[in-house]
Design a protein around this motif. Structure first.
Motif, PDB file in Angstrom:
ATOM      1  N   ASN A 114       0.841  -1.189   0.000  1.00 27.84           N
ATOM      2  CA  ASN A 114       0.000   0.000   0.000  1.00 27.84           C
ATOM      3  C   ASN A 114       0.880   1.244   0.000  1.00 27.84           C
ATOM      4  OD1 ASN A 114      -1.778   2.090   0.439  1.00 27.84           O
ATOM      5  ND2 ASN A 114      -2.931   1.026   2.033  1.00 27.84           N
ATOM      6  N   GLY A 115       1.091   1.799  -1.182  1.00 31.99           N
ATOM      7  CA  GLY A 115       1.939   2.981  -1.335  1.00 31.99           C
ATOM      8  C   GLY A 115       1.419   4.188  -0.595  1.00 31.99           C
ATOM      9  N   ASN A 116       0.104   4.251  -0.355  1.00 28.61           N
ATOM     10  CA  ASN A 116      -0.453   5.386   0.395  1.00 28.61           C
ATOM     11  C   ASN A 116       0.078   5.430   1.814  1.00 28.61           C
ATOM     12  OD1 ASN A 116      -1.974   6.301  -1.761  1.00 28.61           O
ATOM     13  ND2 ASN A 116      -3.739   5.040  -1.205  1.00 28.61           N
ATOM     14  N   ASN A 117       0.292   4.252   2.412  1.00 28.16           N
ATOM     15  CA  ASN A 117       0.865   4.211   3.761  1.00 28.16           C
ATOM     16  C   ASN A 117       2.270   4.812   3.767  1.00 28.16           C
ATOM     17  OD1 ASN A 117      -1.384   3.012   4.813  1.00 28.16           O
ATOM     18  ND2 ASN A 117      -0.538   0.948   4.786  1.00 28.16           N
ATOM     19  N   PHE A 119       3.503   7.013   1.671  1.00 29.58           N
ATOM     20  CA  PHE A 119       3.411   8.458   1.466  1.00 29.58           C
ATOM     21  C   PHE A 119       2.986   9.166   2.747  1.00 29.58           C
ATOM     22  CE2 PHE A 119       1.225  12.362   0.193  1.00 29.58           C
ATOM     23  CZ  PHE A 119       2.271  12.984  -0.476  1.00 29.58           C
ATOM     24  N   SER A 120       2.006   8.611   3.455  1.00 34.25           N
ATOM     25  CA  SER A 120       1.558   9.261   4.691  1.00 34.25           C
ATOM     26  C   SER A 120       2.658   9.246   5.751  1.00 34.25           C
ATOM     27  CB  SER A 120       0.277   8.611   5.222  1.00 34.25           C
ATOM     28  OG  SER A 120       0.526   7.302   5.652  1.00 34.25           O
TER      29      SER A 120
END
Length: 126
Positions: A114-117, A119-120
């Motif tokens: 999960n690339g969003n994790n 980034f966050s």
């Protein structure tokens, strides 16, 4: 001995001999400390130096090599090698700061899934 650093109180000089790789290599190493020399015995200074480098090896180098496969990087491009090293260091830092994943491989898998994790975490203030 004057070293020109404002907070240095002790310079430790160690003569080292290495028999690694079937060579008899001798070198002199200097270590700087802000502690007064008389706070430790010579044996304790030696133990401190050995402990520091042993900890660095376990805490960083082994993880980068065994888990993040640093030694398998075959690029000779210094910019790419430097960028990959910085990413590995960032990953180690982020793993240390989070509490959800105990193991580094589990953390790497979660970030990859999960690339969003990722980034966050990069935009989070530490």
């Amino acid at each position: 001995m004057q070293v020109g650093f404002p907070h240095i109180q002790t310079v430790v000089k160690i003569w080292r001999e290495s028999t690694a790789y079937k060579t008899d290599e001798k070198e002199i190493c200097y270590y700087l400390s802000s502690e007064p020399f008389d706070r430790r015995t010579p044996e304790q200074w030696l133990e401190l130096v050995r402990g520091h480098w042993g900890d660095v090896e376990i805490r960083n180098h082994w993880k980068k090599d065994a888990i993040l496969l640093e030694d398998k990087t075959r690029s000779r491009n210094p910019t790419m090698v430097g960028a990959l090293a910085m990413l590995r260091n960032t990953l180690l830092f982020m793993h240390k700061e989070q509490e959800e994943h105990e193991t580094l491989p589990g953390f790497v898998e979660a970030i990859a899934a999960n690339g969003n994790n990722a980034f966050s975490m990069l935009t989070r203030r530490y």
